[in-house]
Design an enzyme around this catalytic site. Structure first.
Site, PDB file in Angstrom:
ATOM      1  N   HIS A  82       0.845  -1.203   0.000  1.00 17.04           N
ATOM      2  CA  HIS A  82       0.000   0.000   0.000  1.00 17.04           C
ATOM      3  C   HIS A  82       0.874   1.244   0.000  1.00 17.04           C
ATOM      4  O   HIS A  82       1.853   1.331   0.743  1.00 17.04           O
ATOM      5  CB  HIS A  82      -0.892   0.022   1.248  1.00 17.04           C
ATOM      6  CG  HIS A  82      -1.747   1.251   1.319  1.00 17.04           C
ATOM      7  ND1 HIS A  82      -2.917   1.382   0.611  1.00 17.04           N
ATOM      8  CD2 HIS A  82      -1.572   2.422   1.975  1.00 17.04           C
ATOM      9  CE1 HIS A  82      -3.437   2.567   0.842  1.00 17.04           C
ATOM     10  NE2 HIS A  82      -2.644   3.228   1.659  1.00 17.04           N
ATOM     11  N   ASP A 161     -15.384   2.426   7.575  1.00 17.44           N
ATOM     12  CA  ASP A 161     -14.318   3.394   7.284  1.00 17.44           C
ATOM     13  C   ASP A 161     -14.788   4.392   6.229  1.00 17.44           C
ATOM     14  O   ASP A 161     -14.518   5.594   6.319  1.00 17.44           O
ATOM     15  CB  ASP A 161     -13.048   2.686   6.804  1.00 17.44           C
ATOM     16  CG  ASP A 161     -12.049   3.702   6.266  1.00 17.44           C
ATOM     17  OD1 ASP A 161     -11.555   4.512   7.066  1.00 17.44           O
ATOM     18  OD2 ASP A 161     -11.808   3.727   5.045  1.00 17.44           O
ATOM     19  N   ARG A 168     -15.154  12.579   8.647  1.00 20.44           N
ATOM     20  CA  ARG A 168     -13.925  13.261   9.098  1.00 20.44           C
ATOM     21  C   ARG A 168     -13.523  14.360   8.114  1.00 20.44           C
ATOM     22  O   ARG A 168     -13.045  15.420   8.500  1.00 20.44           O
ATOM     23  CB  ARG A 168     -12.775  12.247   9.242  1.00 20.44           C
ATOM     24  CG  ARG A 168     -12.914  11.360  10.480  1.00 20.44           C
ATOM     25  CD  ARG A 168     -11.987  10.158  10.411  1.00 20.44           C
ATOM     26  NE  ARG A 168     -10.615  10.534  10.158  1.00 20.44           N
ATOM     27  CZ  ARG A 168      -9.755   9.834   9.395  1.00 20.44           C
ATOM     28  NH1 ARG A 168     -10.146   8.708   8.815  1.00 20.44           N
ATOM     29  NH2 ARG A 168      -8.535  10.252   9.220  1.00 20.44           N
ATOM     30  N   SER A 183      -7.734   3.820   9.512  1.00 16.72           N
ATOM     31  CA  SER A 183      -8.526   3.874   8.276  1.00 16.72           C
ATOM     32  C   SER A 183      -7.825   3.073   7.172  1.00 16.72           C
ATOM     33  O   SER A 183      -8.430   2.203   6.525  1.00 16.72           O
ATOM     34  CB  SER A 183      -8.689   5.344   7.871  1.00 16.72           C
ATOM     35  OG  SER A 183      -9.124   5.472   6.555  1.00 16.72           O
ATOM     36  N   LYS A 187      -8.803  -1.285   5.733  1.00 15.14           N
ATOM     37  CA  LYS A 187      -9.054  -1.725   4.350  1.00 15.14           C
ATOM     38  C   LYS A 187      -8.065  -2.815   3.948  1.00 15.14           C
ATOM     39  O   LYS A 187      -8.408  -3.775   3.270  1.00 15.14           O
ATOM     40  CB  LYS A 187      -8.965  -0.527   3.391  1.00 15.14           C
ATOM     41  CG  LYS A 187     -10.166   0.403   3.545  1.00 15.14           C
ATOM     42  CD  LYS A 187     -10.024   1.682   2.763  1.00 15.14           C
ATOM     43  CE  LYS A 187      -9.149   2.678   3.462  1.00 15.14           C
ATOM     44  NZ  LYS A 187      -9.476   4.084   3.352  1.00 15.14           N
TER      45      LYS A 187
HETATM   46  N1  URA Z   1      -6.289   7.607   3.429  1.00 14.06           N
HETATM   47  C1  URA Z   1      -7.215   6.817   4.016  1.00 14.06           C
HETATM   48  O1  URA Z   1      -7.598   5.788   3.474  1.00 14.06           O
HETATM   49  N2  URA Z   1      -7.703   7.211   5.224  1.00 14.06           N
HETATM   50  C2  URA Z   1      -7.316   8.331   5.859  1.00 14.06           C
HETATM   51  O2  URA Z   1      -7.785   8.605   6.940  1.00 14.06           O
HETATM   52  C3  URA Z   1      -6.354   9.150   5.219  1.00 14.06           C
HETATM   53  C4  URA Z   1      -5.853   8.750   4.007  1.00 14.06           C
END
Ligand code: URA
Length: 433
Positions: A82, A161, A168, A183, A187
Site C-alpha cells: 500500500h 471506514d 472526518r 482507516s 481496508k
Molecule cells: N487515506 C485513508 O484511506 N484514510 C485516511 O484517513 C487518510 C488517508
C-alpha cells in the site's frame, strides 16, 4: 451502552474498551448512531488521541464491518502493498509483476480514487479490453494459475471506514495519526493479505509533509498490522518531487513497462527494487536483502517480469501486445514543450502543483463522478539537481486541446524553482521499518 457516555469518556481523556469501540462502529454503520454524535467523538479523539490498544480495536471493528476477502484458497504467503499516494506513483504496475515472477502470489484489490491521476485500476484500463470487474472465483483462479490478479474494490469492504472518512473529511478530523492509520489498515486487513508492505511518502507531494510525521504514521500502521497478526514492513520514501518522469495514466503505464524492460528512471527503479525486496522477504522467498534484490533484477533481465505483466493483462481481457510495444498506448495528440526560463540548477519542485497540472489536463478526478482522460499527462525531462540552459526542454505536456495547455504551462513554471548553485535531490529512501 450509550453513545453519550462514550463521547464523555473520551472527552475526559479515558481509554475506550473494545466493546465501546465496537458499539459505536456497529451502530454508526447501521445508521443507528447519528453523524453529530460520531463527529463529536472524532473531535474528542483528535484532541485526546488514542492508545495502541484503542487504535487496534478501531481498526479491527472497521475491517469487520463489511465483507472480508478470503484468500485462503491461494497457495503461499499473500503479500499486499500500500502506498500513501503521491504524484507519478505508478509503483504497483511495475512491482507486482516483478515480485510475482520471483514467486510471491499477488492478489490485490485496488481503487480508482480521487486525485491528480487515476488509481491503479484506471491506469490499467489504458490496455484496450482490460477489466478488473472479475468474479471472486476468477480472481482466485488467476492468482493460482498466473500468480497475479487485481480486482476493483467492492463497495462493502470496510464500509464503516468509508462512512467515517467522509464524516472526518467535513469535520476537520482527518489529520489525526491514529485515525489515518486505522482507516488505511482496516481496508488492508479486510483485503485478506498475510503480509503488508507499506510505502509511506514524505514531502511536498505527500499526505505527510515532514519526515517526522511520516515515520510516526509508518510506525503506527506497522504496530497495528503486527498486533493484528500480519507480517509488516514499511518503507519511508521521498515525495518532495514527482516519482519517475511520467505523470498521468497511459504515460505512467508506459514508464512502468519501460522499467520492467530495464529502461526505467533511476529513482522509480530504485523504489520498486526496495519495496520488492521487502515483499520477497515477507513472502518467505528469502531472508537476504541482497539475494532478494538479485532475484528482482534477474526477473527484469530475463524478461520474466514483463511476461508476467503480459499474462496478467491477457487474463483480464486486455491486449497483451501493448505490453511488448508500449508506444501503442495512446497519448493525447497535442504535445507542448515547456522551456526553461533561465540558466541554472533546479532546486525544488512544488510536487503537489505538478499533480494539479495533471488534474487540469483531465488526468484525474475532482469528484467521484468525473470522467478521466487516460491519454493526457506530463513528462518531466528535468528534475531536482539537473542543470539547465534557458530555452532547454523542462517538460512535455500531452493535452487533448490547445486551450488546456496555456494555464497548465503557467502553473507548471511557477512550480519549478531554480538556483545558481548546484543542488542535490533529496535521498529517495529515508528509512525502512
Ligand atoms: N487515506 C485513508 O484511506 N484514510 C485516511 O484517513 C487518510 C488517508
Amino acid at each position: 451502552m450509550r453513545m453519550y457516555d462514550i463521547i464523555m469518556k473520551k472527552r475526559n481523556g479515558g481509554e475506550l474498551t473494545e466493546e465501546e469501540i465496537r458499539f459505536f462502529i456497529e451502530g454508526y454503520t447501521k445508521g443507528e448512531i447519528p453523524d453529530y454524535q460520531v463527529s463529536s467523538l472524532m473531535m474528542a479523539i483528535f484532541f485526546q488521541k488514542m492508545t495502541d490498544k484503542e487504535t487496534l480495536y478501531l481498526t479491527m471493528a472497521m475491517a469487520e464491518s463489511g465483507d472480508k476477502l478470503d484468500l485462503s484458497a491461494i497457495k503461499g504467503i499473500k503479500v499486499d502493498k500500500h502506498s500513501t499516494g503521491g504524484v507519478g506513483d505508478k509503483t504497483s504496475l511495475a512491482l507486482t509483476p516483478m515480485v510475482c515472477a520471483c514467486g510471491v502470489p499477488v492478489a490485490k484489490m485496488s481503487g480508482r480514487g480521487l486525485g491528480h491521476t487515476g488509481g491503479t485500476i484506471d491506469k490499467l484500463e489504458s490496455f484496450p479490453g482490460f477489466s478488473t470487474g472479475i468474479s471472486n472465483e476468477t480472481f482466485i483462479k488467476n492468482v493460482n494459475n498466473i500468480g497475479i490478479a487485481i480486482m476493483g474494490q467492492t463497495a462493502d469492504l470496510a464500509p464503516a471506514d468509508k462512512k467515517l472518512y467522509a464524516l472526518r473529511d467535513v469535520t476537520a478530523t482527518v489529520d489525526n495519526m491514529s485515525l489515518i492509520a486505522s482507516s488505511i489498515m482496516s481496508k488492508k486487513i479486510a483485503a485478506g493479505a498475510d503480509a503488508i508492505v507499506l510505502d509511506v511518502k514524505t514531502g511536498s507531494g505527500a499526505f505527510m509533509k515532514t519526515e517526522e510525521d511520516s515515520f510516526a504514521l509508518a510506525k503506527e500502521m506497522v504496530t497495528i498490522g503486527r498486533n493484528a497478526g500480519r507480517k509488516m514492513s514499511a518503507v519511508i520514501s521521498d515525495m518532495d518531487q514527482p516519482l519517475g518522469r511520467a505523470v498521468g495514466n497511459a504515460i505512467e503505464v508506459r514508464e512502468a513497462i519501460y522499467t520492467l524492460m530495464g529502461k526505467g528512471p533511476e529513482d522509480f527503479t530504485e523504489l520498486v527494487y526496495t519495496l520488492g525486496t521487502q515483499m520477497l522477504i515477507l513472502g518467505g522467498i528469502t531472508s537476504s536483502e541482497i539475494e532478494a534484490r538479485n532475484m528482482l533484477e534477474k526477473s527484469v533481465k530475463s524478461g520474466k517480469a514483463l511476461d508476467k505483466l503480459a499474462a496478467f493483462v491477457e487474463a483480464q481481457g486486455g491486449d497483451k501486445s501493448y505490453v511488448y510495444e508500449p508506444e501503442k498506448l495512446t497519448l493525447a495528440p497535442i504535445v507542448k514543450i515547456i522551456e526553461a526560463p533561465r540558466d541554472g540548477f533546479i532546486s525544488h519542485i512544488d510536487c503537489d502543483e505538478i499533480g494539479i497540472c495533471s488534474l487540469m489536463l483531465g488526468g484525474g478526478r475532482e469528484t467521484k463522478e468525473s470522467d478521466i482522460d487516460l491519454t493526457v499527462g506530463l513528462y518531466l525531462d528535468k528534475k531536482v539537481g539537473d542543470e539547465v540552459k534557458a530555452g532547454e526542454t523542462l517538460a512535455r505536456v500531452y493535452a487533448s486541446s490547445e486551450e488546456k495547455t496555456g494555464p497548465v504551462i503557467e502553473r507548471f513554471l511557477k512550480a519549478y524553482h531554480f538556483s545558481d548553485e548546484k543542488v542535490s535531490a533529496n535521498k529517495l529512501i529515508r528509512g525502512i521499518i
